[in-house]
Design an enzyme around this catalytic site. Structure first.
Site, PDB file in Angstrom:
ATOM      1  N   ASP A   1       0.890  -1.253  -0.044  1.00 59.71           N
ATOM      2  CA  ASP A   1      -0.165   0.109  -0.001  1.00 59.71           C
ATOM      3  C   ASP A   1       1.091   1.185  -0.028  1.00 59.71           C
ATOM      4  O   ASP A   1       1.906   1.102   0.047  1.00 59.71           O
ATOM      5  CB  ASP A   1      -0.978   0.138   1.076  1.00 59.71           C
ATOM      6  CG  ASP A   1      -0.275  -0.245   2.509  1.00 59.71           C
ATOM      7  OD1 ASP A   1       1.069  -0.496   2.496  1.00 59.71           O
ATOM      8  OD2 ASP A   1      -1.041  -0.721   3.552  1.00 59.71           O
TER       9      ASP A   1
ATOM     10  N   ASN B   1      -7.584  -2.326  14.649  1.00 58.41           N
ATOM     11  CA  ASN B   1      -8.598  -2.768  14.354  1.00 58.41           C
ATOM     12  C   ASN B   1      -8.947  -3.783  13.451  1.00 58.41           C
ATOM     13  O   ASN B   1     -10.263  -4.283  12.905  1.00 58.41           O
ATOM     14  CB  ASN B   1      -9.433  -1.428  13.595  1.00 58.41           C
ATOM     15  CG  ASN B   1      -8.871  -1.171  12.202  1.00 58.41           C
ATOM     16  OD1 ASN B   1      -8.074  -1.858  11.682  1.00 58.41           O
ATOM     17  ND2 ASN B   1      -9.488   0.106  11.874  1.00 58.41           N
TER      18      ASN B   1
ATOM     19  N   HIS C   1      -7.359  -4.510  10.418  1.00 62.27           N
ATOM     20  CA  HIS C   1      -7.136  -4.308   8.978  1.00 62.27           C
ATOM     21  C   HIS C   1      -5.878  -4.820   8.604  1.00 62.27           C
ATOM     22  O   HIS C   1      -4.849  -5.067   9.599  1.00 62.27           O
ATOM     23  CB  HIS C   1      -7.238  -2.702   8.507  1.00 62.27           C
ATOM     24  CG  HIS C   1      -6.093  -1.814   8.846  1.00 62.27           C
ATOM     25  ND1 HIS C   1      -6.124  -0.871   9.918  1.00 62.27           N
ATOM     26  CD2 HIS C   1      -4.599  -1.973   8.807  1.00 62.27           C
ATOM     27  CE1 HIS C   1      -5.087  -0.278   9.808  1.00 62.27           C
ATOM     28  NE2 HIS C   1      -4.085  -0.959   9.233  1.00 62.27           N
TER      29      HIS C   1
ATOM     30  N   GLU D   1      -9.790  -1.709   5.357  1.00 60.17           N
ATOM     31  CA  GLU D   1     -10.414  -1.469   6.763  1.00 60.17           C
ATOM     32  C   GLU D   1     -11.718  -2.263   7.130  1.00 60.17           C
ATOM     33  O   GLU D   1     -12.207  -2.726   6.155  1.00 60.17           O
ATOM     34  CB  GLU D   1     -11.093  -0.098   6.680  1.00 60.17           C
ATOM     35  CG  GLU D   1      -9.787   1.129   6.558  1.00 60.17           C
ATOM     36  CD  GLU D   1      -8.880   1.324   7.863  1.00 60.17           C
ATOM     37  OE1 GLU D   1      -8.825   0.308   8.741  1.00 60.17           O
ATOM     38  OE2 GLU D   1      -8.490   2.342   8.152  1.00 60.17           O
TER      39      GLU D   1
HETATM   40  C1  GLP Z   1      -0.648   0.419   8.455  1.00 64.22           C
HETATM   41  C2  GLP Z   1      -0.235  -0.574   7.341  1.00 64.22           C
HETATM   42  C3  GLP Z   1      -0.580  -1.953   7.674  1.00 64.22           C
HETATM   43  C4  GLP Z   1       0.120  -2.332   8.868  1.00 64.22           C
HETATM   44  C5  GLP Z   1      -0.351  -1.477   9.960  1.00 64.22           C
HETATM   45  C6  GLP Z   1       0.023  -1.816  11.324  1.00 64.22           C
HETATM   46  O1  GLP Z   1      -2.011   0.806   8.626  1.00 64.22           O
HETATM   47  N1  GLP Z   1      -1.040   0.064   6.113  1.00 64.22           N
HETATM   48  O2  GLP Z   1       0.070  -2.661   6.339  1.00 64.22           O
HETATM   49  O3  GLP Z   1      -0.060  -3.787   9.074  1.00 64.22           O
HETATM   50  O4  GLP Z   1       0.094  -0.247   9.759  1.00 64.22           O
HETATM   51  O5  GLP Z   1       1.200  -0.900  11.639  1.00 64.22           O
HETATM   52  P1  GLP Z   1       2.239  -1.458  12.858  1.00 64.22           P
HETATM   53  O6  GLP Z   1       2.908  -2.594  12.693  1.00 64.22           O
HETATM   54  O7  GLP Z   1       3.127  -0.171  12.910  1.00 64.22           O
HETATM   55  O8  GLP Z   1       1.547  -1.329  14.065  1.00 64.22           O
END
Ligand code: GLP
Length: 243
Positions: free
Chosen positions: A67, A135, A137, A142
């Site tokens: 993404d 949440n 995702h 989402e």
């Molecule tokens: C973002 C990314 C996700 C990732 C999430 C969790 O929203 N788009 O791909 O898994 O963050 O991030 P973290 O590992 O910093 O908790």
């Protein structure tokens, strides 16, 4: 679905990196699906170490990221291209032209999303790394009534914007839209590894593992339908899961 519960973040990163290192050794031109966020950083650090100390070779490896924020170009410190370059790509011998992160500044975003899915079809992802949002995702898919199947423009939830604000100077700077792979785009990967660390992931992990259901309200739960998923969590992330 295999679940490994590791003592802490370091042990989680050790296990994830060991799997990836074996995959890269056994297939020189592996196609890696990569994720951003803080969770995979320890795994990426270990890949860099294996490259420096054992000569782990990335020269033929390709990567496709999940993404990118709409509106940010790769020079923006909050962009995922910037993150990937700094956290991994600049420290290994991967060809930059073999690394793919969606272009958040593409002119025609709809066309761009279609082309990104075609890229996934062309290369075929061997192993996909995923994090998980608090949440539930994955990528930027989402929770909601419906989940996008293909790469598309996602509108970020307030909770996701709040969670990710730490990567920006202020909350207001966080874009509210992103290009994100869809469920089918992710499901095309031959293998999937989902990583979760820390207390703030415990509820999301429990929602996946505490029952025998799937729900669009917990996008990561859909992974139960994929034939080869490994979930690696640390004890904190597993702390709300019933044993
Ligand atoms: C973002 C990314 C996700 C990732 C999430 C969790 O929203 N788009 O791909 O898994 O963050 O991030 P973290 O590992 O910093 O908790």
């Amino acid at each position: 679905m295999r679940v490994f519960v590791e003592k802490d973040y370091d042990a989680l990163s050790d296990r994830a990196s060991r799997i990836l290192i074996e995959e890269i050794k056994s297939k020189k031109d592996l196609v890696l699906g990569l994720a951003t966020g803080s969770t995979p950083i320890g795994t990426y650090e270990r890949l860099i170490k294996a490259h420096r100390e054992e000569g782990l070779d990335f020269s033929q490896v390709k990567s496709i990221n999940l993404d990118e924020y709409v509106g940010l170009d790769g020079n923006h410190p909050g962009s995922y291209r910037y993150f990937m370059d700094n956290v991994l790509f600049n420290h290994i011998n991967i060809c930059k032209s073999n690394t793919h992160v969606p272009d958040g500044t593409a002119e025609n975003l709809e066309e761009y999303c279609k082309a990104y899915d075609s890229l996934i079809d062309k290369y075929g992802i061997d192993i996909q790394i995923l994090g998980i949002g608090s949440n539930g995702h994955i990528a930027f898919i989402e929770p909601g009534e419906e989940l996008s199947l293909h790469t598309s423009i996602a509108r970020l939830k307030e909770s996701t914007i709040n969670d990710n604000a730490r990567f920006f100077n202020s909350r207001e700077e966080v874009p509210d839209k992103a290009i994100s792979l869809g469920i089918l785009s992710i499901f095309k990967a031959k293998k999937i590894i989902l990583l979760a660390s820390g207390k703030n992931k415990a509820s999301a992990i429990a929602k996946i593992l505490n029952n025998d259901t799937i729900s669009t309200k917990v996008p990561a739960s859909i992974l139960k339908l994929h034939p080869d998923v490994t979930i690696i969590v640390d004890e904190e992330a597993y702390s709300e899961t019933k044993i």
